[in-house]
Design a protein around this motif. Structure first.
Motif, PDB file in Angstrom:
ATOM      1  N   LYS A  33      -4.005  10.119   8.167  1.00  0.00           N
ATOM      2  CA  LYS A  33      -5.540  10.030   7.845  1.00  0.00           C
ATOM      3  C   LYS A  33      -6.262  11.508   7.916  1.00  0.00           C
ATOM      4  O   LYS A  33      -7.858  11.302   8.104  1.00  0.00           O
ATOM      5  N   ASP A  43      -9.008  -3.129  -1.921  1.00  0.00           N
ATOM      6  CA  ASP A  43      -8.883  -3.660  -0.855  1.00  0.00           C
ATOM      7  C   ASP A  43      -7.682  -3.548  -0.909  1.00  0.00           C
ATOM      8  O   ASP A  43      -7.161  -3.070   0.498  1.00  0.00           O
ATOM      9  N   ARG A  83      -2.935   3.951   5.201  1.00  0.00           N
ATOM     10  CA  ARG A  83      -3.657   4.034   6.718  1.00  0.00           C
ATOM     11  C   ARG A  83      -2.616   4.730   7.132  1.00  0.00           C
ATOM     12  O   ARG A  83      -3.092   5.036   8.209  1.00  0.00           O
ATOM     13  N   ALA A 133     -16.356  -0.199   4.576  1.00  0.00           N
ATOM     14  CA  ALA A 133     -15.967   0.012   6.474  1.00  0.00           C
ATOM     15  C   ALA A 133     -15.224   1.433   6.947  1.00  0.00           C
ATOM     16  O   ALA A 133     -15.726   2.446   7.303  1.00  0.00           O
ATOM     17  N   GLU A 134     -13.790   1.362   5.720  1.00  0.00           N
ATOM     18  CA  GLU A 134     -13.074   2.188   6.274  1.00  0.00           C
ATOM     19  C   GLU A 134     -13.391   3.378   5.545  1.00  0.00           C
ATOM     20  O   GLU A 134     -12.327   4.436   5.725  1.00  0.00           O
ATOM     21  N   THR A 135     -14.110   3.695   4.563  1.00  0.00           N
ATOM     22  CA  THR A 135     -14.873   5.023   3.889  1.00  0.00           C
ATOM     23  C   THR A 135     -14.715   5.763   4.461  1.00  0.00           C
ATOM     24  O   THR A 135     -15.798   5.623   5.470  1.00  0.00           O
ATOM     25  N   GLU A 136     -14.171   6.914   4.808  1.00  0.00           N
ATOM     26  CA  GLU A 136     -14.692   8.475   5.374  1.00  0.00           C
ATOM     27  C   GLU A 136     -15.841   8.997   4.966  1.00  0.00           C
ATOM     28  O   GLU A 136     -15.867   9.254   3.660  1.00  0.00           O
ATOM     29  N   ARG A 137     -16.873   8.953   5.705  1.00  0.00           N
ATOM     30  CA  ARG A 137     -18.279   9.764   4.928  1.00  0.00           C
ATOM     31  C   ARG A 137     -18.662  10.706   4.642  1.00  0.00           C
ATOM     32  O   ARG A 137     -19.030  11.045   3.160  1.00  0.00           O
ATOM     33  N   TYR A 149      -8.572  11.489   1.771  1.00  0.00           N
ATOM     34  CA  TYR A 149      -9.535  10.128   1.637  1.00  0.00           C
ATOM     35  C   TYR A 149      -9.460   9.679   0.153  1.00  0.00           C
ATOM     36  O   TYR A 149      -9.759   9.987  -0.858  1.00  0.00           O
ATOM     37  N   HIS A 168      -7.062   0.499   0.559  1.00  0.00           N
ATOM     38  CA  HIS A 168      -7.425  -0.107   2.163  1.00  0.00           C
ATOM     39  C   HIS A 168      -6.759  -0.761   3.496  1.00  0.00           C
ATOM     40  O   HIS A 168      -6.581   0.277   4.679  1.00  0.00           O
ATOM     41  N   SER A 169      -5.832  -1.579   2.535  1.00  0.00           N
ATOM     42  CA  SER A 169      -5.292  -2.441   4.066  1.00  0.00           C
ATOM     43  C   SER A 169      -3.700  -1.990   3.318  1.00  0.00           C
ATOM     44  O   SER A 169      -2.270  -1.971   3.762  1.00  0.00           O
TER      45      SER A 169
END
Length: 285
Positions: free
Chosen positions: A118, A106, A115, A155-159, A121, A109-110
């Motif tokens: 980009k 948490d 952020r 949700a923010e994780t780069e796949r 990762y 990612h915040s």
């Protein structure tokens, strides 16, 4: 060809050293750079084959790394990652080996620092392997074989990065499970953190005058109590809520066992022993 040209490991202890050994044995990385605070310990880790080179200069250590694995105590992971991110090359993947995940994931990612990049990762992970021993002297290349490693995407994780981290742990021999950070912390509170607390309290409750009467049962049950106390302070503090809930559940079971033993209701407490044996038999040796 190796999956990664260069891996950087921050913290070359039992876990970090074992990652380095396994990555080389399984040809996962061409180069494994260890980063730490002690030149002497890094040199020993290099002699042991855990890393191909070591440095106390973390900026030099992460330079050129495709993958960075942070193996520090849990309270240090967030500041270390935030410090490193601005100096990572584009495309760098960062993961960790922390025993708690919600606060780490948490916060990162915040983080404005994260952020703002980009092209770097972070993917949280936790190898469920280890020992009550610490240091690269106890590192082994097969530490992760047939052990579970949990990857905790959000949700923010780069796949693509998530898939690479999953493949990395699988390449070291792990069985990988994916779940949310919250699910992870709730689960390991029961399967890892509670057992450590119980083992430590059992060891603490045994008078020193009776330690000579202990045998394999006491030793097996309390083995994990030999773990580093500061490391466990950080784990239990950062997962306080889930650990308290796991203690409450255990207290209810212990109270029920005691009540049935006092009342002579042997069938009830024998059923609890049978359930415990059943679960232990499922896990095996």
């Amino acid at each position: 060809m190796p999956e990664f040209q260069q891996i950087a490991i921050l913290g070359v202890g039992l876990i970090g050293g074992s990652i380095g050994l396994a990555a080389q044995k399984r040809h996962v990385a061409e180069k494994v750079v260890g980063i730490g605070r002690s030149e002497e310990r890094l040199a020993r880790a290099q002699r042991q084959g855990c890393i191909t080179e070591g440095t106390t200069d973390w900026q030099a250590g992460i330079r050129g790394a495709d993958l960075i694995v942070v193996c520090s105590p849990v309270e240090a992971i967030v500041p270390l990652v935030e410090q490193m991110v601005p100096f990572c090359q584009p495309g760098t993947i960062i993961t960790d080996a922390g025993s708690t995940k919600q606060r780490i994931v948490d916060t990162l990612h915040s983080s404005e620092t994260i952020r703002g990049r980009k092209d770097v990762y972070f993917v949280g992970s936790h190898p469920m392997a280890g020992s009550d021993k610490s240091g690269s002297d106890f590192a082994v290349a097969d530490l992760f074989e047939n052990r579970v490693t949990i990857v905790t995407p959000v949700a923010e994780t780069e796949r693509t990065a998530q898939a690479s981290v999953r493949k990395f742990w699988e390449s070291l021999g792990s069985q990988v499970l994916e779940m949310s950070p919250g699910q992870h912390d709730a689960g390991v509170a029961l399967t890892s953190h509670l057992p450590h607390v119980i083992a430590s309290l059992l060891a603490a409750s045994t008078p020193e005058s009776l330690l000579e009467l202990t045998s394999t049962g006491w030793a097996d049950t309390t083995r994990v109590a030999g773990g580093d106390v500061e490391l466990w302070r950080q784990i239990l503090s950062t997962n306080r809520g889930h650990v308290l809930q796991s203690l409450a559940n255990f207290e209810k079971l212990l109270t029920a066992f005691r009540a049935s033993l006092e009342a002579g209701q042997d069938e009830h407490w024998i059923t609890l022993l049978k359930q415990g044996k059943h679960h232990r038999d499922i896990v095996g040796s």
